[in-house]
Structure formats: C-alpha cells, structure tokens
Design an enzyme around this catalytic site. Structure first.
Site, short mmCIF file in Angstrom:
data_model
loop_
_atom_site.label_atom_id
_atom_site.label_comp_id
_atom_site.label_asym_id
_atom_site.label_seq_id
_atom_site.Cartn_x
_atom_site.Cartn_y
_atom_site.Cartn_z
N HIS A 134 0.80 -1.23 0.00
CA HIS A 134 0.00 0.00 0.00
C HIS A 134 0.83 1.28 0.00
CE1 HIS A 134 -3.63 -2.28 0.52
NE2 HIS A 134 -3.28 -2.77 1.69
ZN LIG Z 1 -4.26 -6.92 3.09
#
Ligand SMILES: [Zn+2]
Ligand SMILES: [Zn+2]
Length: 380
Positions: A134
């Site tokens: 992320h």
């Molecule tokens: Zn995840």
C-alpha cells in the site's frame, strides 16, 4: 523443476513493529519461519537460507521521494514535524522507533530475493517479511512504510529486466504497486481482492482501472464481493491470472501472497480456507515455470490471524516453491503448536488442512465478475 529455492530469513526484521495492539505483528513472520524450520523445509535439498541487507536510500529512491525517506528517518528517530503530510500518525500508520531502518530492511529483503532470482543463483525466492503493497511514493498507507514489492520490481527493471508480472492475492487491492507502475508498460500488475467501494480499504481496484496513457492494459483488477469462498475465488483466479500473465510473457513473476483473505481474518470478509492457498500456490508455481522460465520472487503480505493462519498459509506456499507440498505431513509439529499457543495464549489449529466451508454466498457473483474481467482483459 526441483531445488534452487531461496528462503530469505532475517530475524532483525522484527523491528518492523507498530507496537502492541497493532494488527501487523512481527510474530506473523517469525512464526512462519518457525513453522518452515519445524517442518524441515529449510533443510530440503536445493533450499538455501539467505540473509538480508537493508535497501540503500538510492534503491528506495527508485520508488520513493527523497523527501519521504528523510521524513521517515526523522519521524522514526523521534523528531518533531508535520508527519501527517506523509501518512504518519495515530491509526493505521503510527510512528514507531527505527521506522526507516525497519522499512529499509523489509525492502532490502525483497530486493535480495529479486537479486537471488535475477542472478540465476536461485530459481524461486521468498521474503515472508515483505509485501507492503500500500505504500505510495511519498506517503505511508495501510501499515506500509516502504513499498518493498515495487522497490524490488524497480530494481529488476534497473538491472535490465524487460517485463515483469506482479500478481497480488492479498484481500486488499495492491494500490501502491499499481499506482507506482501505472504508466509503465513493462510492468503488468494484477490484483484479486475484496471490493466494496465506500468502506473497504483502500477503496480502489475497480475493473475499469487499467493503466495510464501508454500503458493501457498494464493494470488488471479482479474485484470480488464480500463472502466469496474458495470456489468462487479459485474460479476467478484461474479465469484471469494465468492467461493474462502468459500473454504478457514476463521475464520474472513477482507475487504478493497476503492471506488476509482467510474466512477467519478479522480485517476482511472473504471466506477462503487453506485449500485455496494450496491450490493458488500450485497455480503460481506452474505459472512461473510456464511463463517466466521459473523466475519467481514471492513476498508475504497481509494476514491478521498471526498465529492461527499466517504461518500455515505461507508454509504451504513455501513448500510448493520447494516442490515439497505433496510430501508435507498434514499435522503441524508439536513443538510449533506449543510455541504458537504460548505466544497467542490461545489454541491454534493442529493441521494445515481445514474443513471445507459451505460454498461462499457470493461465489456466483464472484464468477460473474471474473467472466466480465476476462471478457474485457483477454478478449477485449
Ligand atoms: Zn491486506
Ligand atoms: Zn519450481
């Protein structure tokens, strides 16, 4: 093909620790290494245990801005500053001690896995500590400081790889890796994930996200509804991922093997069992040999049942990498069970296998999504 597998094992990576109460516990990775050792997989012929070195600022700089790297160093050594601008603060990405060193170590471990494979020293390599998919170029996100899969891919490109396929099976969309290579036609990113716009993190990963100008088709997303089970998930995986990767014809396959797709995971709502991980491992392994001359760099990822699920899931994947999955006894070694229960202060499962769940209520919908993606991506 047997042998030639690298297991990156760097216990120092335990410093990647957001503190007690945070779901991303270092024990997830430490217990994975323990289960791999307890099942003797690290002593199989052809398996070599490799250490890791932190990624340099220059290598991190292939993906991250220098300003972000400096901010991470300063915040992690206790300096005051406006760190929220870089995604740091209370919540998902709390500032922790030696944050830069921890992130650089995880990224370095993924680069070391990539180096082992790209040099030809190892055919497959696994960094269980990695998969922090992320993180963005200048912002921490979703527990991720530096985006180690993206750093490893950028490193491979710099070393001369022409085409890299990235497959992300974490329950969350691999948004950082997708964003970083959005305009890069040499990198195919494929993410299969739970998707419910409006509330499920990170909110991206729709079918319509397909890559930037000049790189159209280089991003593929398979967004599945909550309550998808093994059958629907495996159908979706098989319908899209192997054919898309084969068509792309990569030099290297990089995979993020998050196991927060498990039915018992506290942070997500898919309904997979370890059967799906076993099948997925076989599919990815065969795919690496078919499409990338065997070159396979694997990372861990999410997974928040840190004692009950993660070590079993990633040991299954590693066993397949080492051509040992079919010989792996189903019962977990006693010593491992005791250690895991001691740390968890609760019982843990005693076998790799799990009872089948009743078909996921969304399996039918998941099939429809996969067929739609397939039409757009492979036949469009
Ligand atoms: Zn995840
Ligand atoms: Zn192999």
């Amino acid at each position: 093909m047997s042998g030639d597998v690298g297991l990156i094992r760097c216990p120092e990576a335990r410093i990647y620790d957001h503190g007690p109460g945070h779901p991303l516990r270092p024990d997830r990775v430490l217990l994975t290494w323990e289960l791999i050792a307890a099942t003797d997989l690290d002593r199989r012929p052809g398996v070599r245990v490799l250490g890791c070195e932190p990624a340099s600022d220059e290598v991190l700089g292939l993906v991250h801005t220098q300003e972000y790297i400096e901010a991470t160093k300063a915040a992690g050594s206790g300096e005051e500053g406006n760190w929220t601008r870089f995604g740091y603060g209370p919540g998902d990405n709390p500032i922790f001690d030696r944050m830069h060193e921890a992130g650089a170590l995880v990224a370095g471990a993924s680069v070391d896995a990539a180096r082992a494979v790209w040099s030809g020293e190892r055919l497959h390599a696994f960094n269980a500590a990695g998969g922090l998919h992320h993180a963005m170029p200048a912002r921490a996100s979703g527990f991720c400081v530096y985006d180690d899969p993206a750093v490893a891919i950028a490193w491979l490109l710099r070393e001369g790889a022409q085409r890299i396929a990235y497959v992300d099976v974490d329950v969350h969309h691999g948004d950082g890796v997708q964003a970083i290579f959005w305009d890069e036609p040499r990198v195919l990113t494929i993410s299969i994930h739970e998707y419910e716009p409006g509330w499920f993190f990170p909110g991206t990963g729709a079918i319509t996200e397909r890559g930037g100008p000049g790189a159209e088709g280089s991003a593929i997303n398979v967004p599945l509804p909550p309550d998808t089970g093994d059958e629907g998930w495996l159908h979706a995986f098989r319908a899209v991922i192997p054919p898309a990767v084969e068509r792309f014809d990569p030099d290297v396959l990089v995979t993020q093997l998050g196991c927060d797709s498990h039915a018992s995971d506290p942070l997500a709502q898919l309904r997979l069992t370890t059967r799906a991980y076993r099948e997925c491992a076989k599919e990815l392994h065969a795919l690496a040999h078919r499409a990338a001359d065997g070159r396979w760099v694997a990372t861990g990822g999410g997974g928040y049942q840190w004692a009950r699920v993660v070590p079993r899931a990633w040991t299954l994947y590693f066993a397949e990498m080492a051509d040992a999955l079919d010989d792996l006894p189903d019962g977990l070694p006693e010593g491992f069970i005791e250690e895991a229960e001691r740390r968890a202060k609760a019982p843990v499962p005693t076998t790799f296998s799990e009872p089948d769940l009743v078909a996921g209520p969304s399996d039918h919908a998941a099939r429809a999504v996969a067929d739609q993606v397939r039409r757009i991506v492979l036949e469009g």
